[in-house]
Design a protein around this motif. Structure first.
Motif, short mmCIF file in Angstrom:
data_model
loop_
_atom_site.label_atom_id
_atom_site.label_comp_id
_atom_site.label_asym_id
_atom_site.label_seq_id
_atom_site.Cartn_x
_atom_site.Cartn_y
_atom_site.Cartn_z
N MET A 1 0.82 -1.19 0.00
CA MET A 1 0.00 0.00 0.00
C MET A 1 0.87 1.25 0.00
SD MET A 1 -3.29 0.41 0.08
CE MET A 1 -4.65 1.24 0.77
N ALA A 2 2.03 1.19 0.64
CA ALA A 2 2.92 2.36 0.69
C ALA A 2 3.42 2.73 -0.69
CB ALA A 2 4.09 2.10 1.63
N SER A 3 3.42 1.77 -1.63
CA SER A 3 3.88 2.08 -2.98
C SER A 3 2.92 3.03 -3.70
CB SER A 3 4.05 0.80 -3.78
OG SER A 3 2.80 0.15 -3.93
N LEU A 4 1.68 3.15 -3.21
CA LEU A 4 0.72 4.08 -3.80
C LEU A 4 0.99 5.52 -3.41
CD1 LEU A 4 -2.57 2.06 -3.24
CD2 LEU A 4 -1.24 2.25 -5.34
N GLN A 27 10.04 19.55 4.33
CA GLN A 27 9.63 18.58 3.33
C GLN A 27 9.90 17.17 3.86
OE1 GLN A 27 11.94 18.28 -0.33
NE2 GLN A 27 10.06 17.91 -1.48
N ILE A 28 8.85 16.34 3.76
CA ILE A 28 8.97 14.96 4.20
C ILE A 28 8.78 14.06 2.99
CG2 ILE A 28 8.12 13.22 5.84
CD1 ILE A 28 9.02 15.95 7.10
N THR A 29 9.75 13.22 2.73
CA THR A 29 9.62 12.21 1.68
C THR A 29 9.46 10.85 2.36
OG1 THR A 29 11.99 11.81 1.49
CG2 THR A 29 11.05 13.57 0.10
N ARG A 30 9.36 9.81 1.57
CA ARG A 30 9.19 8.48 2.17
C ARG A 30 10.40 8.06 3.00
NH1 ARG A 30 7.20 4.61 -2.53
NH2 ARG A 30 6.96 6.34 -3.95
N SER A 31 11.56 8.65 2.71
CA SER A 31 12.77 8.21 3.41
C SER A 31 13.50 9.34 4.15
CB SER A 31 13.73 7.57 2.42
OG SER A 31 14.09 8.51 1.42
N LEU A 80 4.21 18.77 13.94
CA LEU A 80 5.28 17.92 14.45
C LEU A 80 4.77 16.49 14.66
CD1 LEU A 80 8.09 17.33 15.58
CD2 LEU A 80 7.24 18.13 17.81
N GLN A 81 3.63 16.34 15.29
CA GLN A 81 3.08 15.00 15.53
C GLN A 81 2.76 14.29 14.21
OE1 GLN A 81 3.02 13.52 18.59
NE2 GLN A 81 2.66 11.75 17.30
N TYR A 82 2.26 15.03 13.23
CA TYR A 82 1.97 14.46 11.92
C TYR A 82 3.25 13.97 11.25
CZ TYR A 82 0.03 14.06 7.21
OH TYR A 82 -0.36 13.59 5.97
N CYS A 87 7.01 9.55 9.70
CA CYS A 87 8.32 8.89 9.82
C CYS A 87 8.20 7.49 10.44
CB CYS A 87 9.28 9.76 10.63
SG CYS A 87 9.82 11.22 9.73
N LYS A 88 7.18 7.28 11.23
CA LYS A 88 6.94 5.96 11.81
C LYS A 88 6.19 5.04 10.85
CE LYS A 88 6.80 7.29 16.68
NZ LYS A 88 5.95 7.42 17.88
N GLY A 89 5.79 5.58 9.69
CA GLY A 89 5.08 4.77 8.70
C GLY A 89 3.59 4.73 8.90
N LYS A 90 3.07 5.64 9.71
CA LYS A 90 1.62 5.71 9.95
C LYS A 90 1.02 6.70 8.96
CE LYS A 90 2.06 4.76 14.88
NZ LYS A 90 1.87 5.29 16.23
N TYR A 91 0.58 6.18 7.82
CA TYR A 91 0.02 7.01 6.75
C TYR A 91 -1.49 7.01 6.82
CZ TYR A 91 4.68 5.99 4.95
OH TYR A 91 6.03 5.84 4.81
N ASP A 92 -2.08 8.14 6.51
CA ASP A 92 -3.54 8.25 6.45
C ASP A 92 -3.93 8.15 4.97
OD1 ASP A 92 -6.17 8.80 6.66
OD2 ASP A 92 -5.96 10.73 7.64
N TYR A 93 -4.18 6.92 4.53
CA TYR A 93 -4.46 6.68 3.12
C TYR A 93 -5.76 7.33 2.67
CZ TYR A 93 -0.65 3.33 3.20
OH TYR A 93 0.58 2.76 3.31
#
Length: 189
Positions: A1-4, A27-31, A80-82, A87-93
């Motif tokens: 799902m993260a690939s989306l 700026q936050i990217t996947r990595s 900051l919390q978002y 960064c913890k991998g908790k995405y709101d799809y």
């Protein structure tokens, strides 16, 4: 799902807390987390300050308390919390769905569910009251949509049109027609 997910997950820009005029970009990217700043000052001693950047992988960012404090000062504790959650991998799809796809999904919901969804976030509140959604709801519940109804919806909005009872709707359409006829100038022969 993260690939989306797109490569860039979040971007924000802002000014430092008063009396600072400094500008910041996050700026936050996947990595990676990238925090940039530009010092803005009219003093001569600051003219040598160059823009700066701090770039860290997400794992390192989670342990960097100093960067957490800087982000909280400039962008607030909610941002900051978002960022920490990203960064913890908790995405709101659900929040990241495109408007056309979301429109298709929401159009199947009951009115009570649409009302509840509108209370979950600013984006959903705006979306659940949008003319696009309510035009689709009206189209799915009415047999036909006349040109008069479209013109009235342009004036009062599709949501208001949906919640107006038939008698009031007919009266408003008549008033609109009468107003248009009154505004027409007589043709001289």
């Amino acid at each position: 799902m993260a690939s989306l997910l797109p490569e860039t997950l979040f971007e924000a820009g802002g000014q430092g807390p008063a009396p600072s005029k400094d500008y910041y970009r996050l700026q936050i990217t996947r990595s990676q987390v990238s925090f940039r700043w530009w010092r803005i000052s009219l003093r001569n001693d600051y003219h040598l300050n160059k823009p700066g950047v701090t770039e860290e992988c997400c794992e390192d960012f989670l342990d960097d308390v100093n960067l957490h404090v800087q982000i909280a000062l400039v962008f607030g504790s909610k941002v900051l919390q978002y960022v920490i959650n990203l960064c913890k991998g908790k995405y709101d799809y659900l929040e990241r769905l495109s408007d056309p796809l979301l429109l298709h999904i929401v159009s199947y919901l009951d009115l009570e569910d649409i009302a509840r969804l509108s209370q979950t976030s600013h984006r959903f509140q705006k979306f659940c009251t949008s003319d696009k959604l309510w035009e689709q709801i009206v189209a799915s519940t009415c047999d036909t949509i006349t040109q008069d109804m479209k013109a009235l919806a342009k004036d009062i909005g599709w949501r208001q049109l949906f919640f107006t009872n038939k008698l009031q709707l007919q009266r408003q359409i008549r008033k609109r027609r009468q107003k248009q006829e009154d505004n027409k100038e007589p043709v001289e022969v």
